[in-house]
Design a protein around this motif. Structure first.
Motif, PDB file in Angstrom:
ATOM      1  N   LYS A   1       0.843  -1.202   0.000  1.00 55.56           N
ATOM      2  CA  LYS A   1       0.000   0.000   0.000  1.00 55.56           C
ATOM      3  C   LYS A   1       0.874   1.245   0.000  1.00 55.56           C
ATOM      4  O   LYS A   1       1.902   1.304   0.661  1.00 55.56           O
TER       5      LYS A   1
ATOM      6  N   ASP B   1      -1.365   7.170   0.072  1.00 57.52           N
ATOM      7  CA  ASP B   1      -2.714   6.947  -0.461  1.00 57.52           C
ATOM      8  C   ASP B   1      -3.066   5.477  -0.262  1.00 57.52           C
ATOM      9  O   ASP B   1      -2.642   4.619  -1.040  1.00 57.52           O
ATOM     10  N   GLN B   2      -3.818   5.189   0.763  1.00 57.95           N
ATOM     11  CA  GLN B   2      -4.132   3.804   1.133  1.00 57.95           C
ATOM     12  C   GLN B   2      -4.932   3.055   0.073  1.00 57.95           C
ATOM     13  O   GLN B   2      -5.018   1.835   0.103  1.00 57.95           O
ATOM     14  N   ARG B   3      -5.514   3.775  -0.889  1.00 57.62           N
ATOM     15  CA  ARG B   3      -6.249   3.112  -1.964  1.00 57.62           C
ATOM     16  C   ARG B   3      -5.319   2.587  -3.049  1.00 57.62           C
ATOM     17  O   ARG B   3      -5.692   1.740  -3.839  1.00 57.62           O
TER      18      ARG B   3
END
Length: 148
Positions: free
Chosen positions: A85, A89-91
């Motif tokens: 990750k 930006d965890q997305r």
């Protein structure tokens, strides 16, 4: 100026095309039997740029994200890259080169060097190589300033 620049661009494109063809045909190393030139290029990009997102890799290679996903999946299955990750930006995920990926890339780079060295020996003088290196350093700097 325009005519010289057009000639330079044409020559640059031809060197890219025929240089790539020469390397692909002449490099005899096990890693080139196991990995495609595009996969080796991914390793080289990660080696020089550091961890990158799939989208950034796709942009650098000039291909659709699905093509990069396929390449990365194969490289990750073989332990040459890893993904995690993105801390910002965890997305998103970022991909990085593994130690094994560095070893494979080093073997590939050595084989390419030997191929180009054989091509140049007796045909290119050291001062010509100096000029070549200086020109490509300048071009690299210009491209990096443009955010490429």
């Amino acid at each position: 100026m325009r005519e010289k620049l057009e000639e330079a661009i044409e020559l640059f494109q031809e060197v890219l095309i025929y240089g790539s063809e020469h390397v692909v045909k002449s490099v005899k190393v096990d890693v080139w039997n196991e990995y495609s030139p595009e996969q080796i290029q991914v390793l080289k990009i990660l080696s020089t740029q550091g961890p990158l997102s799939n989208g950034k890799l796709a942009g650098i290679q000039g291909v659709h994200k699905s093509a990069i996903s396929t390449r990365l999946k194969k490289l990750e299955e073989k332990g040459l890259v890893s993904s995690e990750k993105d801390p910002h930006d965890q997305r998103a995920k970022v991909v990085q080169l593994t130690t094994l990926g560095e070893v494979v890339l080093r073997k590939s780079d050595e084989a390419v060097y030997e191929s180009i060295e054989r091509l140049f020996v007796g045909k290119v003088q050291e001062h010509e190589i100096d000029t070549f290196v200086n020109t490509f350093r300048k071009l690299k700097d210009i491209l990096h300033m443009k955010g490429m």
